[in-house]
Design a protein around this motif. Structure first.
Motif, mmCIF file in Angstrom:
data_model
loop_
_atom_site.group_PDB
_atom_site.id
_atom_site.type_symbol
_atom_site.label_atom_id
_atom_site.label_comp_id
_atom_site.label_asym_id
_atom_site.label_seq_id
_atom_site.Cartn_x
_atom_site.Cartn_y
_atom_site.Cartn_z
ATOM 1 N N GLU A 128 0.749 -1.410 -0.151
ATOM 2 C CA GLU A 128 0.125 0.051 0.133
ATOM 3 C C GLU A 128 0.926 1.293 -0.158
ATOM 4 O O GLU A 128 0.571 2.072 -0.675
ATOM 5 C CB GLU A 128 -0.764 -0.096 1.169
ATOM 6 C CG GLU A 128 -2.100 -1.084 1.184
ATOM 7 C CD GLU A 128 -3.094 -0.925 2.302
ATOM 8 O OE1 GLU A 128 -3.035 0.161 2.996
ATOM 9 O OE2 GLU A 128 -4.015 -1.722 2.414
ATOM 10 N N THR A 129 1.855 1.141 0.622
ATOM 11 C CA THR A 129 2.959 2.383 0.718
ATOM 12 C C THR A 129 3.563 2.667 -0.466
ATOM 13 O O THR A 129 3.458 3.720 -1.157
ATOM 14 C CB THR A 129 3.960 2.175 1.866
ATOM 15 O OG1 THR A 129 3.390 1.850 3.089
ATOM 16 C CG2 THR A 129 4.921 3.377 1.909
ATOM 17 N N LEU A 130 3.880 1.715 -1.268
ATOM 18 C CA LEU A 130 4.196 1.765 -2.473
ATOM 19 C C LEU A 130 3.263 2.210 -3.561
ATOM 20 O O LEU A 130 3.582 3.240 -4.447
ATOM 21 C CB LEU A 130 4.942 0.456 -2.982
ATOM 22 C CG LEU A 130 6.336 0.017 -2.299
ATOM 23 C CD1 LEU A 130 6.598 -1.300 -2.914
ATOM 24 C CD2 LEU A 130 7.295 1.179 -2.586
ATOM 25 N N GLU A 131 2.167 1.782 -3.619
ATOM 26 C CA GLU A 131 0.984 2.095 -4.412
ATOM 27 C C GLU A 131 0.762 3.604 -4.154
ATOM 28 O O GLU A 131 0.340 4.438 -5.112
ATOM 29 C CB GLU A 131 -0.065 1.301 -4.163
ATOM 30 C CG GLU A 131 -0.179 -0.130 -4.652
ATOM 31 C CD GLU A 131 -1.292 -0.876 -4.476
ATOM 32 O OE1 GLU A 131 -1.438 -2.001 -4.956
ATOM 33 O OE2 GLU A 131 -2.164 -0.476 -3.675
ATOM 34 N N MET A 132 0.599 4.257 -2.740
ATOM 35 C CA MET A 132 0.320 5.482 -2.657
ATOM 36 C C MET A 132 1.463 6.442 -3.026
ATOM 37 O O MET A 132 1.324 7.628 -3.519
ATOM 38 C CB MET A 132 0.069 5.748 -1.294
ATOM 39 C CG MET A 132 -1.321 5.280 -0.858
ATOM 40 S SD MET A 132 -1.796 5.765 1.007
ATOM 41 C CE MET A 132 -0.639 4.513 1.857
ATOM 42 N N GLU A 133 2.799 6.078 -2.921
ATOM 43 C CA GLU A 133 3.764 6.845 -3.586
ATOM 44 C C GLU A 133 3.665 6.706 -5.042
ATOM 45 O O GLU A 133 4.163 7.886 -5.691
ATOM 46 C CB GLU A 133 5.283 6.002 -3.027
ATOM 47 C CG GLU A 133 6.377 6.774 -3.550
ATOM 48 C CD GLU A 133 7.528 6.334 -2.929
ATOM 49 O OE1 GLU A 133 8.825 6.659 -3.447
ATOM 50 O OE2 GLU A 133 7.574 4.965 -2.289
ATOM 51 N N VAL A 175 -6.627 4.009 -4.645
ATOM 52 C CA VAL A 175 -5.363 4.443 -3.955
ATOM 53 C C VAL A 175 -5.427 5.791 -3.630
ATOM 54 O O VAL A 175 -5.066 6.425 -2.603
ATOM 55 C CB VAL A 175 -3.853 4.174 -5.002
ATOM 56 C CG1 VAL A 175 -2.698 4.834 -4.271
ATOM 57 C CG2 VAL A 175 -3.659 2.618 -5.264
ATOM 58 N N ALA A 176 -6.342 6.636 -4.701
ATOM 59 C CA ALA A 176 -6.560 8.173 -4.225
ATOM 60 C C ALA A 176 -7.402 8.184 -3.083
ATOM 61 O O ALA A 176 -7.012 9.178 -2.250
ATOM 62 C CB ALA A 176 -7.149 8.724 -5.508
#
Length: 757
Positions: free
Chosen positions: A414-419, A504-505
């Protein structure tokens, strides 16, 4: 009492010294100078500075004599063994009886640091070539005298816990990496204050405060000095190790209990000792509300089995009284400061803690009975919510822990997707900016203008530089986007109308909302504590003014954080509840802050996340703690009653024995020692008898006798419960010669002591 060892020119009566000692114990702010001036006023003489010094010398001798007499009394009673006072400090905590039930965490104590009792360090002033004044070497006279009693742990014992770099134990610690981590990421929030003003203060003072340990009834167990530092880990380590070695199993309340527990587990020496003694570090009820909710669920006294209704905030109550000593110890010598503190501690244990012990036990019992009276109300609440059994609340607690655990650390995916999402947004903005800059044409030289070629060339170069910078920023962001696509295995770049983009937004908005909420929570907590300090008695004018300025700055910060929070809350879908300034000002407890979050799991429909469910769950745990409190008090009350009977019989026995063996003066002092605490026994029994008439009272007020098959133990040992037999009266020969002078002296001493009493 002479003021000089050879050829004294001034003597001071013992009665005057004793009056000053008693007055200062009741009013620690009273200094020697004020009392000497009062004596000068009574005698009609002018105050002289040397009179204060002479009175201080005589007072030191007086205290030394009292300490010597006390040591002789303790030796005659067989109580001069190491750590006897600590093992018998509190009757209700440590006077264990034969056949009593076992309870978890049999001893509850609390520790904390306090910087009020500083001592100014007298040092030489060094002036450099530029005229700047700096502190030099110490100019204090060496004084090797030790304070009376055994309250203090030696500095060498405390410093032994800092030789192995123990202050750096947590430096490389990653919260949540240790097994059994119960801090919930809360440990990283608590750090020692390292402001420049504080660092300068450490250069002005030698001892910068005290670090005491108290039992749950307010008796002082042990104390150490904080030296040239703030509240360091070595003080907690030294006190904890000493208590574990001497007293055994221990539950310790500390305002940073979550972090301290992890430091103890990581310590190579203290960890095995703590594990063997079942050591448990807890967070006090007052300070616990500044910790995050996950930490509270594991360390707050409400949710820890065996603690009962104890708040573990005894140090705060103790400091509210002991702070009065600061006025008379700030400029004292090392010995006189420790002498004043230990004399006060002994008096506080005898005349304050012991005097109020039965009142404290009775108030705790009544509070527990009052909470138990809310059982019917809890059942009505459960019926309205459709909850059949109170065991459901235990399940709710575990669900809340699991939910908060998911909020404590974001998954890597999730962290990579939000980044990746954020970089795509940045890439779109940079491309739009590059298009706008590209459309801007180069300036032309107008025929009828005053513009020069140099000005036009400068504007052209500025446009080209902006275009080059936009291209470089776009290329860097594009490289990061490509790298993230490889790491996330994304074959096709996300579009702003795609499902992944929308999903992700929403996650990114949720994280922005959570971080805004965290920042707001931290500022409100700081504001709460500052408001508490600024309204506290004995807060000096300068400190009050400093806190007031900090509050003004804090209020601006809180308002800014509140605006950011409301912006993030409105951006959520659906929008979250906005908070007003009035609501923030009225906040007292912040336990529900974390539950305002939105995580990967929607908990809005869960009963334990709703206000009524949370009130019912907390009421359930209060009822559990009330049952534990009554069980503990049912042990502590008989201990006090038995201790009073045993102590009285024990001291009467030894008083008569010493008189019979030819030590009437020592026997008389044993009698004085017996009356010191025994004067409160009738008051204790009156309070306990009144408590026994309360509905629901189940404790016993009958002293526990010693078992018939047990030999009579030495009453100097720990934990005895026997009453010694009366000594037979000595045969008196009426015709024997009587030393009338000795009899008159003895009668005069008795009358003198009775007048003092």
């Amino acid at each position: 009492m002479p003021a000089a060892a050879v050829f004294p020119s001034v003597v001071i009566t013992v009665r005057a010294l004793e009056v000053f000692r008693r007055l200062q114990l009741r009013c620690p702010r009273l200094g020697v100078q004020a009392f000497v001036r009062m004596l000068c006023d009574i005698h009609g003489v002018a105050p002289r500075p040397y009179l204060v010094t002479q009175f201080t010398v005589a007072f030191d001798v007086h205290l030394a004599i009292l300490d010597a007499v006390d040591r002789q009394v303790q030796a005659a009673l067989g109580r001069d063994i190491p750590d006897w006072r600590l093992k018998n400090a509190c009757p209700s905590c440590l006077y264990k009886l034969e056949g009593e039930a076992e309870i978890p965490l049999p001893l509850l104590a609390t520790v904390d640091g306090n910087n009020s009792l500083k001592r100014f360090w007298r040092r030489e002033k060094v002036v450099d070539a530029d005229g700047n004044v700096a502190p030099g070497s110490s100019k204090e006279r060496v004084d090797v005298r030790a304070p009376p009693g055994d309250y203090y742990l030696p500095r060498e014992e405390v410093d032994r816990w800092s030789k192995e770099g123990l202050e750096d134990l947590m430096r490389d610690f990653v919260p949540g990496s240790e097994e059994g981590d119960e801090g919930g990421g809360c440990t990283e929030r608590w750090q020692n204050m390292k402001e420049d003003a504080t660092a300068r203060a450490y250069g002005m003072y030698d001892e910068t405060g005290i670090f005491p340990a108290l039992c749950r009834h307010g008796f002082v167990l042990v104390i150490v000095d904080m030296v040239k530092s703030g509240e360091l880990a070595k003080y907690g380590f030294a006190v904890t190790a000493h208590l574990l070695r001497v007293l055994g199993e221990l539950g310790l309340g500390y305002d940073i209990g979550c972090k301290f527990a992890q430091m103890v587990r990581m310590h190579p020496v203290l960890s095995p000792l703590a594990a063997g003694k079942k050591f448990k570090a807890l967070v006090g009820a007052f300070h616990g509300h500044a910790h995050n909710r996950r930490c509270q669920l594991s360390n707050l006294t409400t949710y820890v089995p065996g603690v009962g209704l104890e708040d573990l905030e005894g140090c705060e109550k103790f400091f509210s009284k002991s702070n009065a000593l600061a006025a008379t110890t700030r400029y004292a010598t090392v010995f006189h400061r420790q002498q004043a503190i230990t004399t006060y501690l002994k008096h506080a244990d005898t005349a304050d803690a012991y005097q109020g012990l039965s009142l404290l036990l009775a108030s705790k019992y009544r509070r527990a009975l009052k909470i138990k009276g809310t059982t019917a109300l809890l059942r009505e609440t459960m019926a309205s919510m459709g909850v059949d059994s109170r065991s459901v609340f235990e399940t709710w607690l575990e669900k809340e822990k699991e939910f908060l655990a998911t909020l404590s650390k974001e998954p890597v995916q999730e962290t990579l997707e939000m980044e990746y999402y954020q970089k795509l947004v940045n890439l779109q903005d940079l491309e739009e900016r590059l298009k706008i800059i590209t459309k801007v044409g180069h300036p032309m030289l107008p025929a009828d203008a005053d513009a020069t070629y140099a000005a036009v060339a400068s504007q052209t170069r500025r446009i080209e530089t902006q275009r080059r910078h936009a291209i470089e920023a776009r290329d860097k962001t594009l490289a990061v986007v490509r790298d993230l696509e490889v790491r996330l295995d994304i074959a096709r770049r996300w579009e702003d109308d795609g499902d992944d983009w929308i999903r992700v937004a929403k996650m990114a908005k949720n994280r922005r909302y959570q971080r805004a909420l965290d920042a707001l929570e931290g500022l409100v907590v700081a504001r709460m504590f500052e408001l508490t300090k600024v309204n506290m008695s004995d807060t000096g004018y300068k400190l009050r003014k400093h806190i007031a300025k900090a509050l003004q700055a804090r209020s601006k910060g809180v308002k800014s954080a509140l605006e950011r929070y409301n912006e993030a809350a409105v951006a959520m879908s659906p929008p979250r509840t906005e908070l007003s300034w009035e609501q923030i000002v009225d906040y007292v407890f912040l336990a529900d802050f974390d539950l305002l979050r939105d995580g990967r799991e929607d908990i809005h429909d869960e009963l334990w996340a709703q206000p009524a469910g949370r009130v019912a769950m907390d009421q359930h745990f209060k009822l559990l703690r009330a049952d534990e409190e009554i069980a503990r008090l049912n042990l502590e009350i008989p201990r006090l009653v038995t201790h009073m009977a045993d102590e009285d019989a024990f001291l009467i026995y030894h008083e008569r024995r010493l008189i019979r063996e030819g030590s009437p003066a020592l026997g008389h002092q044993v009698g004085v020692h017996r009356m010191e605490r025994g004067r409160f026994n009738t008051l204790h029994m009156e309070r306990l008898v009144k408590l026994s008439k309360e509905p629901g009272f189940t404790a016993s007020l009958t002293p526990v006798p010693i078992a018939e098959d047990v030999e009579m133990p030495d009453m100097g040992t720990v934990g005895t419960v026997a009453a010694l037999p009366e000594e037979p009266e000595a045969d008196i020969d009426p015709d024997a010669d009587v030393d009338t002078e000795l009899l008159a002296d003895t009668f005069e001493r008795i009358m003198f002591m009775s007048e003092d009493t």
